[in-house]
Design a protein around this motif. Structure first.
Motif, PDB file in Angstrom:
ATOM      1  N   SER A 160       3.808 -11.103  -2.192  1.00  0.00           N
ATOM      2  CA  SER A 160       2.973 -10.354  -0.647  1.00  0.00           C
ATOM      3  C   SER A 160       1.403 -11.009  -1.021  1.00  0.00           C
ATOM      4  CB  SER A 160       2.794  -8.645  -1.265  1.00  0.00           C
ATOM      5  OG  SER A 160       4.086  -7.965  -1.291  1.00  0.00           O
ATOM      6  N   PRO A 161       1.017 -11.040   0.190  1.00  0.00           N
ATOM      7  CA  PRO A 161      -0.402 -11.384   0.535  1.00  0.00           C
ATOM      8  C   PRO A 161      -1.550 -10.681  -0.415  1.00  0.00           C
ATOM      9  CG  PRO A 161       0.249 -10.746   2.568  1.00  0.00           C
ATOM     10  CD  PRO A 161       1.469 -10.551   1.415  1.00  0.00           C
ATOM     11  N   LEU A 162      -2.422 -11.271  -0.935  1.00  0.00           N
ATOM     12  CA  LEU A 162      -3.294 -10.415  -2.042  1.00  0.00           C
ATOM     13  C   LEU A 162      -4.474 -10.257  -1.259  1.00  0.00           C
ATOM     14  CD1 LEU A 162      -3.054 -12.990  -5.298  1.00  0.00           C
ATOM     15  CD2 LEU A 162      -2.082 -10.662  -4.767  1.00  0.00           C
ATOM     16  N   GLU A 163      -4.777 -11.008  -0.274  1.00  0.00           N
ATOM     17  CA  GLU A 163      -6.131 -10.732   0.556  1.00  0.00           C
ATOM     18  C   GLU A 163      -6.152 -10.041   1.759  1.00  0.00           C
ATOM     19  OE1 GLU A 163      -8.576 -11.481  -1.165  1.00  0.00           O
ATOM     20  OE2 GLU A 163      -7.491 -12.558  -2.722  1.00  0.00           O
ATOM     21  N   ILE A 164      -4.908  -9.441   2.006  1.00  0.00           N
ATOM     22  CA  ILE A 164      -4.518  -8.496   3.229  1.00  0.00           C
ATOM     23  C   ILE A 164      -5.595  -7.259   3.238  1.00  0.00           C
ATOM     24  CG2 ILE A 164      -2.772  -6.931   2.060  1.00  0.00           C
ATOM     25  CD1 ILE A 164      -1.517  -7.086   4.683  1.00  0.00           C
ATOM     26  N   THR A 207      -9.683  -5.401   0.576  1.00  0.00           N
ATOM     27  CA  THR A 207      -8.562  -6.114  -0.157  1.00  0.00           C
ATOM     28  C   THR A 207      -7.928  -5.284  -0.986  1.00  0.00           C
ATOM     29  OG1 THR A 207      -9.803  -7.160  -2.015  1.00  0.00           O
ATOM     30  CG2 THR A 207      -9.862  -8.269   0.170  1.00  0.00           C
ATOM     31  N   PRO A 208      -6.646  -5.259  -1.651  1.00  0.00           N
ATOM     32  CA  PRO A 208      -6.254  -4.644  -2.834  1.00  0.00           C
ATOM     33  C   PRO A 208      -6.908  -4.312  -4.000  1.00  0.00           C
ATOM     34  CG  PRO A 208      -4.388  -5.919  -1.534  1.00  0.00           C
ATOM     35  CD  PRO A 208      -5.766  -6.564  -1.011  1.00  0.00           C
ATOM     36  N   LEU A 209      -7.554  -5.744  -4.176  1.00  0.00           N
ATOM     37  CA  LEU A 209      -8.646  -5.787  -5.392  1.00  0.00           C
ATOM     38  C   LEU A 209      -9.587  -4.586  -5.243  1.00  0.00           C
ATOM     39  CD1 LEU A 209      -8.947  -6.831  -8.356  1.00  0.00           C
ATOM     40  CD2 LEU A 209     -10.410  -8.681  -7.085  1.00  0.00           C
ATOM     41  N   ALA A 237      -3.865  -2.329 -12.390  1.00  0.00           N
ATOM     42  CA  ALA A 237      -3.669  -2.628 -11.201  1.00  0.00           C
ATOM     43  C   ALA A 237      -4.814  -3.844 -11.033  1.00  0.00           C
ATOM     44  CB  ALA A 237      -4.053  -1.543  -9.965  1.00  0.00           C
ATOM     45  N   VAL A 238      -6.019  -3.550 -11.306  1.00  0.00           N
ATOM     46  CA  VAL A 238      -7.031  -4.490 -11.250  1.00  0.00           C
ATOM     47  C   VAL A 238      -6.714  -5.813 -11.942  1.00  0.00           C
ATOM     48  CG1 VAL A 238      -9.401  -5.339 -11.684  1.00  0.00           C
ATOM     49  CG2 VAL A 238      -8.943  -3.041 -10.794  1.00  0.00           C
ATOM     50  N   GLU A 239      -6.280  -5.635 -13.211  1.00  0.00           N
ATOM     51  CA  GLU A 239      -5.815  -6.770 -14.263  1.00  0.00           C
ATOM     52  C   GLU A 239      -4.701  -7.558 -13.726  1.00  0.00           C
ATOM     53  OE1 GLU A 239      -4.851  -7.390 -18.996  1.00  0.00           O
ATOM     54  OE2 GLU A 239      -5.189  -5.291 -17.959  1.00  0.00           O
ATOM     55  N   ARG A 240      -3.650  -6.840 -13.029  1.00  0.00           N
ATOM     56  CA  ARG A 240      -2.393  -7.628 -12.465  1.00  0.00           C
ATOM     57  C   ARG A 240      -2.896  -8.501 -11.377  1.00  0.00           C
ATOM     58  NH1 ARG A 240      -0.095  -3.883 -15.669  1.00  0.00           N
ATOM     59  NH2 ARG A 240       1.953  -4.101 -16.198  1.00  0.00           N
ATOM     60  N   LEU A 241      -3.815  -7.823 -10.171  1.00  0.00           N
ATOM     61  CA  LEU A 241      -4.111  -8.427  -9.209  1.00  0.00           C
ATOM     62  C   LEU A 241      -4.992  -9.877  -9.515  1.00  0.00           C
ATOM     63  CD1 LEU A 241      -5.020  -5.464  -6.884  1.00  0.00           C
ATOM     64  CD2 LEU A 241      -3.154  -7.043  -6.416  1.00  0.00           C
ATOM     65  N   LEU A 242      -5.843  -9.573 -10.647  1.00  0.00           N
ATOM     66  CA  LEU A 242      -6.530 -10.790 -10.993  1.00  0.00           C
ATOM     67  C   LEU A 242      -5.836 -11.688 -11.523  1.00  0.00           C
ATOM     68  CD1 LEU A 242      -9.704  -8.994 -12.574  1.00  0.00           C
ATOM     69  CD2 LEU A 242      -9.600 -10.233 -10.451  1.00  0.00           C
ATOM     70  N   ALA A 243      -4.679 -11.292 -12.245  1.00  0.00           N
ATOM     71  CA  ALA A 243      -3.862 -12.367 -12.699  1.00  0.00           C
ATOM     72  C   ALA A 243      -3.111 -13.037 -11.923  1.00  0.00           C
ATOM     73  CB  ALA A 243      -2.960 -11.753 -13.629  1.00  0.00           C
ATOM     74  N   GLN A 244      -2.946 -12.457 -10.597  1.00  0.00           N
ATOM     75  CA  GLN A 244      -2.107 -13.073  -9.747  1.00  0.00           C
ATOM     76  C   GLN A 244      -3.023 -13.897  -8.722  1.00  0.00           C
ATOM     77  OE1 GLN A 244       1.138 -13.372  -8.757  1.00  0.00           O
ATOM     78  NE2 GLN A 244       1.699 -12.029 -10.887  1.00  0.00           N
ATOM     79  N   GLY A 245      -4.335 -13.850  -9.263  1.00  0.00           N
ATOM     80  CA  GLY A 245      -5.220 -14.840  -8.228  1.00  0.00           C
ATOM     81  C   GLY A 245      -6.010 -14.028  -7.126  1.00  0.00           C
ATOM     82  N   ALA A 246      -6.077 -12.710  -7.282  1.00  0.00           N
ATOM     83  CA  ALA A 246      -6.883 -12.184  -6.235  1.00  0.00           C
ATOM     84  C   ALA A 246      -8.393 -12.695  -6.466  1.00  0.00           C
ATOM     85  CB  ALA A 246      -6.756 -10.759  -6.401  1.00  0.00           C
ATOM     86  N   ASP A 247      -8.981 -12.631  -5.196  1.00  0.00           N
ATOM     87  CA  ASP A 247     -10.391 -13.255  -4.852  1.00  0.00           C
ATOM     88  C   ASP A 247     -11.400 -12.148  -5.406  1.00  0.00           C
ATOM     89  OD1 ASP A 247     -12.790 -14.488  -4.568  1.00  0.00           O
ATOM     90  OD2 ASP A 247     -12.514 -14.807  -2.315  1.00  0.00           O
ATOM     91  N   PRO A 248     -12.266 -12.218  -6.625  1.00  0.00           N
ATOM     92  CA  PRO A 248     -12.896 -11.138  -6.962  1.00  0.00           C
ATOM     93  C   PRO A 248     -14.444 -10.959  -6.126  1.00  0.00           C
ATOM     94  CG  PRO A 248     -13.131 -13.031  -8.637  1.00  0.00           C
ATOM     95  CD  PRO A 248     -12.040 -13.408  -7.572  1.00  0.00           C
ATOM     96  N   ASP A 249     -14.520 -12.214  -5.096  1.00  0.00           N
ATOM     97  CA  ASP A 249     -15.769 -12.240  -4.520  1.00  0.00           C
ATOM     98  C   ASP A 249     -15.372 -11.856  -2.921  1.00  0.00           C
ATOM     99  OD1 ASP A 249     -17.280 -12.898  -6.561  1.00  0.00           O
ATOM    100  OD2 ASP A 249     -16.807 -15.121  -6.308  1.00  0.00           O
TER     101      ASP A 249
END
Length: 352
Positions: A160-164, A171-173, A184-196
């Motif tokens: 699923s797209p992380l930056e939707i 974003t989901p993050l 959830a934050v940890e899992r999203l960051l581990a999948q490469g979600a953009d923190p910026d």
């Protein structure tokens, strides 16, 4: 005078002698009318008075009230007899009344309709619908709102797209940080979600973590390289605005740009002075914050602290080199702001 032979008056009331009302009344003065002589006979007229039967006269005379009672009783008896023998035409009619027939037919039609539904069948068919579990979320945002970590992991594994973005363009993050869901934050960051990634206001996930006062989320985001300088108000400004010294220390460790300005020209020192965050200001000054920085209105941190009545903050600023005679773009100094705001103690301090 000749008298008429006896005439029997028979009828509904019987003979005149023995009638319905009893004995006939006495006749004293009236004589029976004379009958003409028969023309067919040659015999001389004969006196029939001896043969004629005259009405018998009762020895007892009926008085007026007694006669009235007799008439009333007789009339009531006649009415009773008439009613007893009266048969209405409606009763003789063989056809049923239309109104009665319509009511009976309506009852017969309605009764089967009410009895037709079977409660057991409807209950059995409705039970699974009522007890059915809601469908699983199909997007990352829905899984976060439902706090459904297994579904979140399944969606992440399926690519699923992380930056939707959702309706608020987050974003989901960002949404996970807003919800305070560290897992959830940890899992999203581990999948490469953009923190910026930022929303239309320029806020990032790190900004939201500071606003939520979540040090654990700040650590997760900074560990993944979140930029502490992004946002309309930077995370450092938010920490100063909320007078959060531990949060400020954590952000300073990421080496942010301390003297960044907002579009209105405010620095982190302006926010600390506005809120009277003396300890935060002291830590900022030690980290290189400019004490006499002016915003777009020409106001310094000393002017803001004097206007708000933060005596301790004014003392710190004066000790760290804040200029008393600097004027804003309206020609007002810190002393003018203190006097206009009725801050007598600060006015005395600035006059020394």
């Amino acid at each position: 005078m000749l008298t008429s032979p006896a005439i029997k008056n028979s009828g509904f009331f019987g003979t005149s002698k023995n009638s319905f009302f009893g004995q006939a009344p006495a006749v004293e003065s009236l004589a029976p009318p004379a009958l003409p002589a028969a023309s067919s006979s040659s015999d001389p007229p004969t006196d029939f008075s001896s043969q004629a039967s005259t009405p018998e006269v009762s020895s007892q005379k009926n008085t007026g009230p007694e006669r009235m009672v007799v008439f009333v009783l007789a009339g009531l008896l006649l009415i009773a007899l008439a009613l007893a023998g009266y048969e209405p035409a409606v009763v003789k009619t063989s056809a049923p009344s239309p109104v009665v027939v319509e009511v009976e037919e309506t009852v017969e039609l309605v009764t089967p309709i009410v009895a037709e539904p079977e409660v057991s069948e409807e209950s059995e068919s409705a039970a699974p619908v009522l007890n059915e579990e809601p469908p699983a979320p199909t997007t990352l945002h829905a899984a976060l709102l439902a706090e459904d970590i297994p579904t979140l992991e399944r969606l992440l594994a399926s690519g699923s797209p992380l930056e939707i973005r959702d309706a608020q363009h987050r974003t989901p993050l960002m949404r996970a940080v807003q919800l305070g869901d560290a897992e959830a934050v940890e899992r999203l960051l581990a999948q490469g979600a953009d923190p910026d990634a930022n929303d239309p206001f320029g806020d990032t996930a790190l900004t939201w973590a500071v606003v939520q006062r979540r040090l654990d989320l700040v650590d997760l985001l900074l560990a993944q390289g979140a930029d502490p300088d992004k946002g309309h108000l930077t995370p450092l400004m938010w920490a100063a605005l909320q007078n959060e010294l531990p949060m400020l220390e954590r952000l300073l460790a990421a080496q942010p740009t301390i003297n960044l300005r907002t579009r209105e020209g405010w620095t982190v020192m302006h926010w600390a002075a506005e809120k009277g965050a003396t300890e935060v200001m002291w830590r900022l000054l030690r980290s290189g914050a400019v004490v006499n920085a002016q915003n777009q209105a020409g106001r310094t941190a000393l002017m803001l602290a004097a206007r708000r009545g933060h005596l301790t903050t004014v003392r710190l600023l004066l000790e760290r080199g804040a200029l008393r005679d600097v004027e804003d773009f309206d020609g007002q100094t810190a002393l003018d702001w203190a006097e206009a705001s009725g801050r007598s103690e600060i006015t005395e301090l600035l006059l020394r």
